[in-house]
Scaffold this active site. Structure first.
Site, PDB file in Angstrom:
ATOM      1  N   GLU A 192       0.821  -1.229   0.000  1.00  0.00           N
ATOM      2  CA  GLU A 192       0.000   0.000   0.000  1.00  0.00           C
ATOM      3  C   GLU A 192       0.851   1.274   0.000  1.00  0.00           C
ATOM      4  OE1 GLU A 192      -3.593   2.287   2.439  1.00  0.00           O
ATOM      5  OE2 GLU A 192      -2.510   0.672   3.414  1.00  0.00           O
ATOM      6  N   LYS A 196      -2.865  -2.045  -2.777  1.00  0.00           N
ATOM      7  CA  LYS A 196      -3.885  -1.125  -2.253  1.00  0.00           C
ATOM      8  C   LYS A 196      -3.459   0.286  -2.617  1.00  0.00           C
ATOM      9  CE  LYS A 196      -6.601   0.185   1.799  1.00  0.00           C
ATOM     10  NZ  LYS A 196      -7.160  -0.245   3.092  1.00  0.00           N
TER      11      LYS A 196
END
Length: 300
Positions: free
Chosen positions: A182, A219
């Protein structure tokens, strides 16, 4: 509940191919007072960290036990470490998620962000990561999540963030878990669109360098240019590309996400928008159900 091979395959298939989204229930110590405040639990309701985490556990348990929080619309849920170590109705949370809700459990593993360098914040060191991954495996956790932040379109900063994410991701994959990489791009960055082009290039380089057996999820902030991350979603090493809400309202996040057909949601604040500790169960379940429904539709 340690995972067996058939559970692992079932969970992998749900995350890779299922319809739905990943709920983010992983606010950590730094963001917990704000999350509780939005929920109507003010700081005078607790006097120390232990009491604060008791309050947040009640909040998370209420979400997980709600009737709409199940496999019909939710594929997975990301937990904070203290939540993984806790129980719901006497059952460990990760076990409860999978066995009672059909929801795949993930664990947030990063220890927060370092100071900004070259327009980006890398993750703080994680010297105890191997021990945490062993505990996660024992608890039946399927995958992990770790967050860095990109604040501007700076080549050196973005390169450093992505390199660190993949270096740690390989350590996580080697432990038998699927890492969610992420590198968030700040939605308020004046160079957000340019940063996303640079970020995509760096992620592709790292994906192409992985060995054939290593699988990761990504993400990412919902991009300015719809579809820019489609190539990443189609990459053989990528299990799924999920989107963070990044501070957008639920409606804004869902509207932007719906234009990115190869991304599904992994929302935190947008999931809990409008929920309040003082609501009756009927009011609460209706509000949460409405948020879940919107996020699910935007993820299809």
């Amino acid at each position: 509940m340690a995972k067996d091979d058939s559970t692992q395959k079932q969970q992998f298939d749900r995350i890779a191919n299922g319809n739905g989204f990943i709920a983010a229930l992983d606010q950590s110590g730094g963001s917990t007072p704000k999350a509780l405040g939005l929920y109507g639990v003010t700081e005078d309701a607790y006097s120390n960290d232990a009491e604060m985490f008791d309050e947040v556990q009640k909040m998370r348990a209420r979400i997980i036990k709600a009737p709409d929080f199940d496999k019909n619309k939710i594929l997975g849920a990301i937990l904070f470490e203290k939540t993984m170590d806790n129980v719901i109705d006497g059952t460990p949370v990760a076990t409860y998620l999978w066995e009672s809700c059909g929801v795949v459990p993930f664990l947030k593993v990063d220890k927060g962000l370092d100071a900004e360098v070259n327009g980006a914040q890398m993750m703080k060191p994680m010297p105890e990561l191997d021990a945490l991954l062993a505990r996660a495996n024992d608890a039946g956790i399927f995958g992990t999540k770790m967050r860095s932040v990109v604040k501007e379109a700076n080549v050196d900063g973005i390169k450093a963030v992505v390199a660190q994410q993949f270096e740690v991701g390989k350590q996580i994959a080697a432990a038998g878990l699927v890492p969610i990489i992420e590198p968030e791009v700040d939605i308020n960055s004046p160079t957000k669109a340019e940063a996303e082009v640079l970020l995509k290039g760096e992620i592709l380089k790292q994906l192409n360098a992985l060995d054939g057996d290593t699988k990761v999820a990504l993400k990412l902030t919902i991009p300015n240019e719809a579809g820019i991350y489609d190539d990443l979603a189609d990459h053989a090493a990528v299990v799924r590309v999920v989107a963070l809400s990044g501070g957008y309202s639920t409606d804004d996040a869902c509207e932007k996400l719906s234009k990115n057909t190869k991304m599904i949601a992994s929302f935190s604040r947008a999931l809990t928008e409008g929920l309040n500790v003082a609501m009756s169960d009927d009011e609460y379940n209706a509000a949460l159900g409405s948020n879940i429904g919107k996020i699910y539709q935007a993820s299809l």
